[in-house]
Design a protein around this motif. Structure first.
Motif, PDB file in Angstrom:
ATOM      1  N   ILE A 101       0.805  -1.227   0.000  1.00  0.00           N
ATOM      2  CA  ILE A 101       0.000   0.000   0.000  1.00  0.00           C
ATOM      3  C   ILE A 101       0.836   1.275   0.000  1.00  0.00           C
ATOM      4  O   ILE A 101       0.313   2.333  -0.280  1.00  0.00           O
ATOM      5  N   ARG A 102       2.126   1.177   0.300  1.00  0.00           N
ATOM      6  CA  ARG A 102       2.962   2.379   0.288  1.00  0.00           C
ATOM      7  C   ARG A 102       3.924   2.408  -0.900  1.00  0.00           C
ATOM      8  O   ARG A 102       4.918   3.121  -0.870  1.00  0.00           O
ATOM      9  N   ASP A 103       3.646   1.592  -1.908  1.00  0.00           N
ATOM     10  CA  ASP A 103       4.622   1.390  -2.982  1.00  0.00           C
ATOM     11  C   ASP A 103       4.104   1.775  -4.365  1.00  0.00           C
ATOM     12  O   ASP A 103       4.472   1.145  -5.368  1.00  0.00           O
ATOM     13  N   MET A 151      -2.621 -10.519   3.861  1.00  0.00           N
ATOM     14  CA  MET A 151      -2.088 -11.278   4.990  1.00  0.00           C
ATOM     15  C   MET A 151      -0.577 -11.097   5.068  1.00  0.00           C
ATOM     16  O   MET A 151       0.168 -11.514   4.183  1.00  0.00           O
ATOM     17  N   LEU A 152      -0.154 -10.485   6.152  1.00  0.00           N
ATOM     18  CA  LEU A 152       1.276 -10.218   6.337  1.00  0.00           C
ATOM     19  C   LEU A 152       1.958 -11.506   6.770  1.00  0.00           C
ATOM     20  O   LEU A 152       1.470 -12.149   7.696  1.00  0.00           O
ATOM     21  N   PRO A 153       3.070 -11.845   6.235  1.00  0.00           N
ATOM     22  CA  PRO A 153       3.769 -11.337   5.060  1.00  0.00           C
ATOM     23  C   PRO A 153       3.734 -12.375   3.941  1.00  0.00           C
ATOM     24  O   PRO A 153       4.769 -12.768   3.404  1.00  0.00           O
ATOM     25  N   GLY A 180       6.766  -4.518   5.347  1.00  0.00           N
ATOM     26  CA  GLY A 180       7.029  -3.586   6.441  1.00  0.00           C
ATOM     27  C   GLY A 180       7.735  -4.269   7.597  1.00  0.00           C
ATOM     28  O   GLY A 180       7.860  -5.494   7.634  1.00  0.00           O
ATOM     29  N   ASP A 181       8.169  -3.461   8.554  1.00  0.00           N
ATOM     30  CA  ASP A 181       8.795  -4.035   9.746  1.00  0.00           C
ATOM     31  C   ASP A 181       7.810  -4.940  10.497  1.00  0.00           C
ATOM     32  O   ASP A 181       8.198  -5.951  11.083  1.00  0.00           O
ATOM     33  N   GLY A 182       6.511  -4.588  10.434  1.00  0.00           N
ATOM     34  CA  GLY A 182       5.509  -5.396  11.124  1.00  0.00           C
ATOM     35  C   GLY A 182       5.405  -6.797  10.537  1.00  0.00           C
ATOM     36  O   GLY A 182       5.037  -7.749  11.231  1.00  0.00           O
ATOM     37  N   ALA A 183       5.747  -6.926   9.258  1.00  0.00           N
ATOM     38  CA  ALA A 183       5.634  -8.220   8.583  1.00  0.00           C
ATOM     39  C   ALA A 183       6.767  -9.171   8.962  1.00  0.00           C
ATOM     40  O   ALA A 183       6.739 -10.345   8.583  1.00  0.00           O
TER      41      ALA A 183
END
Ligand SMILES: Cc1ncc(C[n+]2csc(CCOP(=O)(O)OP(=O)(O)O)c2C)c(N)n1
Length: 374
Positions: A101-103, A151-153, A180-183
């Motif tokens: 979503i940020r890419d 679904m991460l990641p 992301g770092d969360g993934a």
């Protein structure tokens, strides 16, 4: 049918070479080549992609607040240098799996028309998914861009699988995936890292570490950062300034060279900051305003723009061109028809032969290697 090359004897690794255990370290490799020189045209293109991304996303937030964008709206404000710099370093046959979503910048660099993306966000019939989904899960297979799942990641696993296929077919191409770092916390991340490192797959694993997984700061998320953890999986972990588009380009280029040389994956940890909430519905009140203020000083577009202006690039004309194209595309998208509800399930399930991944058509200028511009 694909068959794996011979393997699994005590003396051969998945690549048919000596295993790289502590007793049998891999032979030293020459230092990676210096990053290719970016021309003035390359630099202007990098800035243009970043400006396009931000300008469109600012407009997208406004359209969302006017109730004209179905679903929610997510953006990559502050992170533009990552997707643009990374995608710019790829060759046309490489695959991105997948921009998140940020890419948005990665889609633009690959050559997906901004007008097409705007129509997609507005749910129009003549858009990428023909109005079949909200606004985050789109890809462009014709340009070698696989759409994401939420679904991460889980897309990490798919990217490693793509890289495995490239290697088994002896194709000279790499897969790149963003996360992301969360993934980096769920199990699938560790599984993908393990297989990629063990089998030395030609994959670039690009972590956008913006310090937050939704509202959870990284210090409450993991004890050891992603780049350090990469080493435990048998691959280099490279930390790069995620607000410097040329630094991201150089790191991705080096990772690609490494993958093409058969040396396997690289994890790039691009340090950055998400300058908004998670999406337009989130006011990010959990972030100290002083943190935002400090990162605003390092804005990836403002800093690069100042540099290019000083080098003589006509930044004002570049911005005016972006704005003009954007407004024309927004107006055209708003006037475009919505899909007929009676066709809502058409094209949702695969019912024909599989599609072949197409190639990106970004304006490479030779830095992506001999195949660039073919
Ligand atoms: C398995 C799973 N759990 C939870 C979510 C909900 N969710 C969506 S985005 C997000 C945070 C992602 O953080 P990060 O990976 O750091 O990316 P960022 O949003 O910061 O770019 C969460 C928890 C999800 N999509 N998948």
């Amino acid at each position: 049918m694909l068959t794996e090359e011979p393997r699994s004897t005590a003396s051969s690794s998945p690549r048919g070479r000596a295993p790289h255990s502590p007793e049998h370290p891999p032979p030293p490799r020459p230092a990676p080549p210096a990053p290719p020189r970016l021309t003035a045209a390359d630099r202007a293109a990098l800035l243009r992609f970043m400006v396009e991304m931000r300008t469109f996303e600012e407009r997208g937030v406004a359209l969302y607040k006017q109730g004209r964008t179905p679903g929610s709206f997510y953006d990559g404000h502050g992170q533009e240098a990552i997707s643009v710099g990374a995608a710019f370093a790829l060759g046309p046959d490489d695959v991105i799996c997948s921009p998140l979503i940020r890419d948005l910048g990665a889609h633009l660099v690959r050559g997906t028309d901004l007008a097409q993306i705007i129509r997609h966000h507005l749910g129009r019939d003549n858009a990428l998914s023909r109005g079949r989904e909200g606004n985050v899960h789109f890809g462009d297979v014709d340009r070698g861009v696989i759409g994401m799942v939420s679904m991460l990641p889980d897309m990490m696993v798919v990217a490693v699988g793509l890289a495995m296929a490239f290697r088994m077919r002896r194709e000279r191409r790499v897969a790149l995936t963003f996360f992301g770092d969360g993934a980096t916390s769920p199990g699938a991340w560790h599984e993908a890292m393990n297989v990629a490192g063990l089998r030395r797959e030609p994959v670039i694993l690009l972590c956008e570490n913006n310090g937050l997984a939704y509202s959870t700061p990284t210090e409450r998320q993991f004890a050891v950062g992603p780049a350090e953890r990469a080493k435990a999986y048998g691959m280099p972990g490279v930390v790069v300034d995620g607000n410097d588009v040329e630094a991201v380009f150089a790191a991705t280029h080096a990772a690609r060279e490494r993958a093409l040389a058969g040396d396997g994956p690289t994890l790039i940890e691009a340090r950055t900051m998400r300058m908004h909430g998670h999406g337009s519905h989130d006011d990010a009140r959990y972030v100290d305003p002083a943190v935002f203020a400090a990162w605003r000083e390092r804005d990836p577009i403002a800093t690069y723009e100042a540099r290019l202006r000083a080098e003589g690039t006509d930044v004002d004309a570049l911005r005016a061109g972006v704005l003009e194209r954007l407004e024309a595309a927004v107006q055209a998208a708003l006037a475009a028809p919505l899909p007929d509800p009676a066709t809502a399930t058409d094209g949702v399930f695969a019912d024909g032969p599989g599609r072949t991944l197409g190639r990106g058509d970004a304006p490479w200028s030779g830095h992506a290697g001999p195949e660039a511009g073919r």
